[in-house]
Motif scaffolding. Sequence first.
Motif, short mmCIF file in Angstrom:
data_model
loop_
_atom_site.label_atom_id
_atom_site.label_comp_id
_atom_site.label_asym_id
_atom_site.label_seq_id
_atom_site.Cartn_x
_atom_site.Cartn_y
_atom_site.Cartn_z
N ASP A 1 -4.74 -0.80 0.29
CA ASP A 1 -4.86 -0.94 1.75
C ASP A 1 -3.55 -0.60 2.45
OD1 ASP A 1 -3.94 -3.45 0.53
OD2 ASP A 1 -3.80 -4.12 2.60
N VAL A 2 -2.42 -0.91 1.83
CA VAL A 2 -1.12 -0.62 2.44
C VAL A 2 -0.91 0.89 2.54
CG1 VAL A 2 1.38 -0.90 2.21
CG2 VAL A 2 -0.15 -2.79 1.64
N TRP A 3 -1.28 1.61 1.50
CA TRP A 3 -1.15 3.07 1.54
C TRP A 3 -2.10 3.67 2.55
CZ3 TRP A 3 3.12 4.65 -0.45
CH2 TRP A 3 3.71 3.93 -1.48
N VAL A 4 -3.34 3.16 2.60
CA VAL A 4 -4.30 3.64 3.60
C VAL A 4 -3.78 3.34 5.00
CG1 VAL A 4 -6.62 3.28 4.54
CG2 VAL A 4 -6.30 3.52 2.08
N MET A 5 -3.30 2.10 5.22
CA MET A 5 -2.76 1.72 6.51
C MET A 5 -1.63 2.65 6.92
SD MET A 5 -0.36 -1.46 7.59
CE MET A 5 0.84 -0.74 6.50
N PHE A 6 -0.72 2.91 6.00
CA PHE A 6 0.43 3.75 6.31
C PHE A 6 -0.03 5.14 6.78
CE2 PHE A 6 3.69 6.85 5.16
CZ PHE A 6 4.76 6.35 5.89
N PHE A 7 -0.93 5.76 6.02
CA PHE A 7 -1.39 7.11 6.38
C PHE A 7 -2.20 7.11 7.66
CE2 PHE A 7 -0.57 7.81 1.78
CZ PHE A 7 0.43 8.75 1.94
N VAL A 8 -3.07 6.12 7.85
CA VAL A 8 -3.87 6.04 9.08
C VAL A 8 -2.96 5.87 10.29
CG1 VAL A 8 -5.50 4.57 10.37
CG2 VAL A 8 -5.99 5.22 8.01
N GLU A 9 -2.02 4.94 10.20
CA GLU A 9 -1.13 4.69 11.33
C GLU A 9 -0.22 5.88 11.61
OE1 GLU A 9 -1.31 2.31 13.46
OE2 GLU A 9 -2.76 1.06 12.39
N TYR B 1 1.74 -3.46 10.20
CA TYR B 1 1.50 -4.15 8.92
C TYR B 1 1.02 -5.58 9.15
CZ TYR B 1 2.58 -5.90 4.21
OH TYR B 1 2.52 -6.45 2.96
N TRP B 2 1.47 -6.21 10.24
CA TRP B 2 1.18 -7.61 10.52
C TRP B 2 -0.01 -7.81 11.45
CZ3 TRP B 2 3.39 -10.26 6.98
CH2 TRP B 2 4.58 -9.80 6.43
N GLU B 3 -0.70 -6.75 11.82
CA GLU B 3 -1.89 -6.90 12.66
C GLU B 3 -3.02 -7.53 11.86
OE1 GLU B 3 -2.70 -3.05 14.32
OE2 GLU B 3 -1.05 -3.22 15.76
N GLU B 4 -3.87 -8.25 12.57
CA GLU B 4 -4.92 -9.05 11.92
C GLU B 4 -5.80 -8.23 10.96
OE1 GLU B 4 -8.55 -12.11 13.01
OE2 GLU B 4 -7.18 -11.45 14.57
N LEU B 5 -6.21 -7.05 11.38
CA LEU B 5 -7.06 -6.20 10.53
C LEU B 5 -6.40 -5.94 9.18
CD1 LEU B 5 -9.42 -4.18 9.97
CD2 LEU B 5 -7.97 -2.46 11.03
#
Length: 81
Positions: free
Chosen positions: A36-44, A59-63
């Motif tokens: 999820d961290v890698w997905v979050m990084f690329f999406v953001e 990184y600290w957002e609820e989702l």
Amino acid sequence: MFTQTHLLISATLWARPGARIATIAGFAGTLFPDSDVWVMFFVERLNGSKGCEVFHYRYWEELWVTLQSVLNTIHTRASIG
């Protein structure tokens, strides 16, 4: 925990000469909790966030926190058996 720490723990617990399936399962277990961290990084980043903004704020957002908690819980329960 960080991906590097997951990798070291999984390598210690699962990597065995001649036990290819266990080694592959251990490696998958290394990547799963942090996927999820890698997905979050690329999406953001695709949405225009700067690298420092991603890990300081997004990184600290609820989702993302919820998704991290769910994936790490699954990983922990799978590790315990």
